[in-house]
Enzyme design. Structure first.
Site, short mmCIF file in Angstrom:
data_model
loop_
_atom_site.label_atom_id
_atom_site.label_comp_id
_atom_site.label_asym_id
_atom_site.label_seq_id
_atom_site.Cartn_x
_atom_site.Cartn_y
_atom_site.Cartn_z
N LYS A 106 34.80 85.33 27.66
CA LYS A 106 36.11 85.78 28.18
C LYS A 106 37.27 85.34 27.31
CE LYS A 106 34.94 81.80 30.19
NZ LYS A 106 33.64 81.27 30.51
N LYS A 206 40.09 85.53 32.52
CA LYS A 206 39.33 86.48 33.33
C LYS A 206 40.24 87.51 34.01
CE LYS A 206 35.64 83.08 34.02
NZ LYS A 206 35.20 81.95 34.85
N GLY A 303 26.35 79.70 35.83
CA GLY A 303 24.93 79.35 35.97
C GLY A 303 24.06 80.27 35.14
N1 HSE Z 1 33.56 77.20 33.65
C1 HSE Z 1 33.60 78.38 34.47
C2 HSE Z 1 33.82 77.99 35.93
C3 HSE Z 1 32.33 79.20 34.41
O1 HSE Z 1 33.93 76.81 36.27
O2 HSE Z 1 33.87 78.89 36.73
C4 HSE Z 1 32.22 80.01 33.18
O3 HSE Z 1 33.16 81.03 33.16
#
Ligand code: HSE
Length: 443
Positions: A106, A206, A303
């Site tokens: 992203k 995002k 995950g």
């Molecule tokens: N580090 C991100 C989170 C996940 O804590 O949601 C990967 O985009």
């Protein structure tokens, strides 16, 4: 029709292992569902000298990138290396070699997406990026296909699991930010360096991608308003709770005719709002379209296998286009992704509701003074909480100092900032006030 599609993975970490596992162990399922044979031909990583959850035999280990880039039988390169510079280099090289791309990156798309998408379109190649936003939730496909009949009005997203885990623990268990962050690291919910999660950058990347898809243009990421959760104090979570609110790191995108308002910041939502119930590491996205109304998507945002689920969906989708001989133009036009920049609303032009906590000396008339500054700037007060609880003693006059919270009706950001400045200048609040924006429709 080409039925066997060869794939290479570059970057063999948590997500790469998940993708390889699905491609290797669920080949038959994928074939039944898509009619295609998807073959993981090569994997590249800088260091093979460790144990992998899904080991790769020597014959599929690429010794260098050229082994992948120069292999004309590899149709799709899956970039899972992380960072910005190397993936940018790799994707450009792979596009030069006429390979389609799948990426979960992203940061790269939010900051360099314009270059990459323009080049891919020129070469009639596809970039799949379902995994870049909200991990396993198929929100990209939903915006691009399922909701294509809608003019998107608003997106609310809980797009970062680390910060949602921290805020949930602070809300439910009354723990401090630092205590919860340490626990999150220990339990593997937060990365060793969670800076980009905590300071809101990850969620901002995002929501920028979702905004481009929804509103049809590129986002200049440097102009997106971002505030993280690093300064959040449990006192505000508790006072918000009293007012009927739950605190979330909310990513917001709203369309206003010619402008799009994009912001990420700690936000109070009514505690009965569906997003207030999204706890722990889960992600959720609420999208409002003119025809469909409100829709909500919920699932795991990170995950190995949840993210790999999204990567494999892109691989299958591109494999279908290759085998049917369909190019990139379908992808671009179906999201109305015009090659223009979105016109972002300036911060001073935001209108929202505000929770403002002042730290005031407990003396006669202070509330009236603050209220008069609010009136001067046309900020209407909806509720006030003043606690008798002493926060500290003010040394100079040995007055008690107490928290005073004001909840406003919808107000102009510019006016709120001017009012706060005046209140601080006049020493009505002896500490910098805490400002938390509130997303709550006026009743
Ligand atoms: N580090 C991100 C989170 C996940 O804590 O949601 C990967 O985009």
């Amino acid at each position: 029709m080409e039925h066997k599609i060869n794939v290479a993975i570059v970057g063999y970490g948590v997500v790469g292992n998940g993708v390889a596992k699905i491609l290797d162990t669920q080949k038959e399922l994928l074939k039944q569902k898509s009619g295609l044979e998807i073959n993981l031909k090569k994997v590249f990583t800088r260091n093979w000298n460790k144990d992998f959850p899904h080991p790769i035999e020597d014959s599929r280990r690429a010794k260098d990138l050229d082994e992948i880039l120069n292999d004309e039988d590899i149709h799709i390169v899956v970039e899972l290396a992380g960072g910005i510079d190397f993936p940018y280099y790799l994707i450009n090289k792979a596009l030069d070699k006429n390979k389609h791309i799948v990426t979960a990156n992203k940061a790269l798309l939010a900051e360099k997406g314009k270059d990459i998408f323009t080049k891919a379109q020129e070469k009639n190649l596809r970039i799949g990026f379902e995994a870049s936003v909200a991990g396993g939730i198929p929100i990209i496909k939903a915006l691009r296909e399922g909701l294509v009949a809608n003019d998107i009005k608003k997106i609310y997203g809980i797009l970062n699991g680390t910060t949602n885990y921290i805020l949930t623990s602070m809300y439910k268990e009354g723990k401090s930010f630092n205590q919860t962050l340490e626990e999150a690291k220990k339990n593997g919910y937060a990365e060793a360096d969670p800076t980009l999660d905590i300071n809101g950058t990850d969620a901002a990347h995002k929501i920028s991608i979702l905004s481009s898809l929804s509103f049809g243009g590129f986002v200049d990421f440097s102009h997106v308003y971002v505030e993280g959760i690093q300064k959040i104090d449990t006192i505000d979570i508790d006072l918000g709770k009293e007012l009927g609110y739950t605190l979330k790191l909310l990513a917001i995108a709203k369309s206003h005719n010619e402008e799009v308002e994009i912001r990420v910041h700690p936000t109070f939502l009514p505690s009965d709002h569906p997003l207030s119930k999204v706890d722990g590491v889960f992600n959720a996205v609420m999208v409002e379209g003119d025809n469909v109304g409100e829709t909500m998507f919920y699932g795991r945002g990170a995950g190995s296998l949840p993210t790999a689920s999204a990567v494999v969906s892109d691989i299958v989708s591109i494999a279908k286009s290759i085998s049917l001989g369909i190019g990139n133009e379908i992808e671009i036009t179906s999201v109305n992704w015009k090659h223009k920049d979105l016109n972002l609303t300036k911060v001073k032009d935001f209108y929202t509701r505000y929770y403002i906590r002042f730290t005031v000396p407990d003396v006669t008339g202070i509330l009236a003074k603050i209220a008069s500054v609010f009136a001067k700037y046309d900020i209407s007060i909806a509720a006030v909480i003043q606690k008798e609880k002493v926060v500290k003693l003010q040394k100079s006059v040995s007055n008690k100092v107490v928290p005073l919270v004001i909840l406003t009706h919808t107000a102009s950001e510019n006016n709120v900032q001017l009012a706060i400045k005046e209140i601080v200048k006049n020493n009505y609040s002896i500490e910098e006030p805490v400002i938390i924006r509130v997303e709550d429709e006026e009743k």
